[in-house]
Design a protein around this motif. Sequence first.
Motif, PDB file in Angstrom:
ATOM      1  N   ALA A 209     -18.323   7.899  64.348  1.00 32.86           N
ATOM      2  CA  ALA A 209     -19.195   9.052  65.240  1.00 32.86           C
ATOM      3  C   ALA A 209     -20.138   7.817  64.968  1.00 32.86           C
ATOM      4  N   PRO A 210     -21.383   8.528  66.282  1.00 30.57           N
ATOM      5  CA  PRO A 210     -22.793   7.613  66.484  1.00 30.57           C
ATOM      6  C   PRO A 210     -23.319   7.052  65.190  1.00 30.57           C
ATOM      7  N   PRO A 211     -24.363   6.640  65.249  1.00 32.19           N
ATOM      8  CA  PRO A 211     -25.338   5.847  63.870  1.00 32.19           C
ATOM      9  C   PRO A 211     -26.006   7.184  63.184  1.00 32.19           C
ATOM     10  N   GLY A 212     -26.427   7.833  62.355  1.00 29.42           N
ATOM     11  CA  GLY A 212     -27.452   9.016  62.013  1.00 29.42           C
ATOM     12  C   GLY A 212     -26.608  10.011  61.889  1.00 29.42           C
ATOM     13  N   LEU A 213     -25.722   9.880  62.485  1.00 30.28           N
ATOM     14  CA  LEU A 213     -24.608  11.486  62.731  1.00 30.28           C
ATOM     15  C   LEU A 213     -24.217  12.019  61.643  1.00 30.28           C
ATOM     16  N   GLN A 214     -24.916  13.502  60.763  1.00 29.16           N
ATOM     17  CA  GLN A 214     -24.020  13.318  60.081  1.00 29.16           C
ATOM     18  C   GLN A 214     -23.366  15.226  60.179  1.00 29.16           C
ATOM     19  N   ALA A 215     -22.154  14.919  59.363  1.00 27.89           N
ATOM     20  CA  ALA A 215     -21.275  16.299  59.280  1.00 27.89           C
ATOM     21  C   ALA A 215     -20.173  16.416  58.365  1.00 27.89           C
ATOM     22  N   LYS A 216     -19.812  17.046  58.588  1.00 28.41           N
ATOM     23  CA  LYS A 216     -18.817  17.885  57.940  1.00 28.41           C
ATOM     24  C   LYS A 216     -17.962  18.167  58.584  1.00 28.41           C
ATOM     25  N   LEU A 217     -16.428  17.500  57.684  1.00 27.46           N
ATOM     26  CA  LEU A 217     -14.849  17.636  58.415  1.00 27.46           C
ATOM     27  C   LEU A 217     -13.764  18.660  57.925  1.00 27.46           C
ATOM     28  N   TYR A 218     -12.524  18.647  57.859  1.00 28.94           N
ATOM     29  CA  TYR A 218     -11.600  19.482  56.832  1.00 28.94           C
ATOM     30  C   TYR A 218     -10.491  18.829  57.621  1.00 28.94           C
ATOM     31  N   HIS A 219      -9.616  19.096  56.312  1.00 26.02           N
ATOM     32  CA  HIS A 219      -8.462  19.151  56.787  1.00 26.02           C
ATOM     33  C   HIS A 219      -7.552  19.829  56.479  1.00 26.02           C
ATOM     34  N   ARG A 220      -6.755  20.203  58.030  1.00 24.84           N
ATOM     35  CA  ARG A 220      -6.280  21.794  57.813  1.00 24.84           C
ATOM     36  C   ARG A 220      -4.487  21.467  57.605  1.00 24.84           C
ATOM     37  N   TRP A 221      -3.835  21.317  56.000  1.00 23.34           N
ATOM     38  CA  TRP A 221      -2.352  21.493  55.819  1.00 23.34           C
ATOM     39  C   TRP A 221      -1.967  22.831  56.577  1.00 23.34           C
TER      40      TRP A 221
ATOM     41  N   VAL B 255      -1.995  17.176  60.083  1.00 19.04           N
ATOM     42  CA  VAL B 255      -2.447  18.022  59.544  1.00 19.04           C
ATOM     43  C   VAL B 255      -4.062  18.461  60.892  1.00 19.04           C
ATOM     44  N   SER B 256      -4.280  19.553  60.579  1.00 22.98           N
ATOM     45  CA  SER B 256      -5.899  19.138  61.467  1.00 22.98           C
ATOM     46  C   SER B 256      -7.326  18.494  61.089  1.00 22.98           C
ATOM     47  N   VAL B 257      -6.971  17.235  61.969  1.00 25.04           N
ATOM     48  CA  VAL B 257      -8.827  16.743  60.890  1.00 25.04           C
ATOM     49  C   VAL B 257      -9.642  18.024  62.569  1.00 25.04           C
ATOM     50  N   GLU B 258     -10.410  18.267  61.546  1.00 26.84           N
ATOM     51  CA  GLU B 258     -12.465  19.647  62.426  1.00 26.84           C
ATOM     52  C   GLU B 258     -13.105  19.484  62.037  1.00 26.84           C
TER      53      GLU B 258
END
Length: 361
Positions: free
Chosen positions: A275-287, A330-333
Amino acid sequence: MSFSQLANTAVNHVRKLADVMPAVFFVGGFVWDALTIGRNVAPLDLWIFAGYLFCAAVILYLIGRPVPLENSESKLVSVFRKVYSPRLPYFLLQFLFGSLFSALFILYFKSSSHWLAWLMSLVLAGLLVANEFLESEYKRFTLSWSMFGLCAMLLFNFALPFLLGSIHAVWFYLSTLLGAGLAFWLYKKTPNHLGSIKPVAGIAVLLMLAYAVDMIPPVPLVKRDVAMAFALEKANGQYRLSQQASPWWMLLRKTSNDLEMLAGQRVYCFSSIFAPPGLQAKLYHRWQHYDKKQGWVTQSRIGFSMSGGRYEGFRGYTYKSSLAEGDWRVSVETENEKTITVHKFTVHHVETAPQRVVLLY
């Protein structure tokens, strides 16, 4: 031979090469973009793409004038009248749209890791190839406005989250409207409203629908690595992952996605996302586990916060214990359930743990 004769000879040679130049620009431009854009996107890249779009806007404005450019009394035009061709503006449009489609195809392809997103990349690839045969068709201004609007929307879709440091869905819809709005504004500003601008609205609606069904990858996020491991530890800024060793006959791979594990053993999913600098996010692993009757059944969806800026991608992991035998993925979402990548693996229970291989990430 006089200077004027030399100039005329040079002009004739240039005109003979005009038919092959699009192919040369196509191959050269695509190779250049593939090499220079690389695995990441820098702000300079976005400025270059914006420059392409600006030049296309200027040409569309000029060829929409009441007096054709070749009939203009402008001193600048009169100086180059001998070498000027009515084909030139359309050739330049073809070149600029081709450059944009080439860059956008690479950007979206690198962010595509599942079949719906690949369809979007396939559409861009089709437009990239078709553009090489459309020079004469750009005289139909409806097509020119449609191409400009599409390029503007796709570029804004990428640039706005990149600059704002957020991948919230609202920025996609807003950037689509901004791109379409730019095309409508330019159309209204041209002296002659040649062609129709209405298809741009239809393209905007289609892009929004494609995003809603997860067909457009969550740019500017790009998958780096996804790996399954039986043990994980961090030391000196690196992760040490104990993974399933590949069979002896798989010479080009050290690890395997056919996991042989003890019943009840813990399994980790490790992912690295750029992700580019400064980008904040929440990621999820869907099993998810595959059931013959129900299809893919979600067993858990575990989230973690990420911060952009690391060249090799932000690293995160989740884990589960007591996985049932069979097919897993596992989906990375993203937080709004847009898929970045999908990693599939199988689980087989054994009584004795086989050989493992330890790799650093």
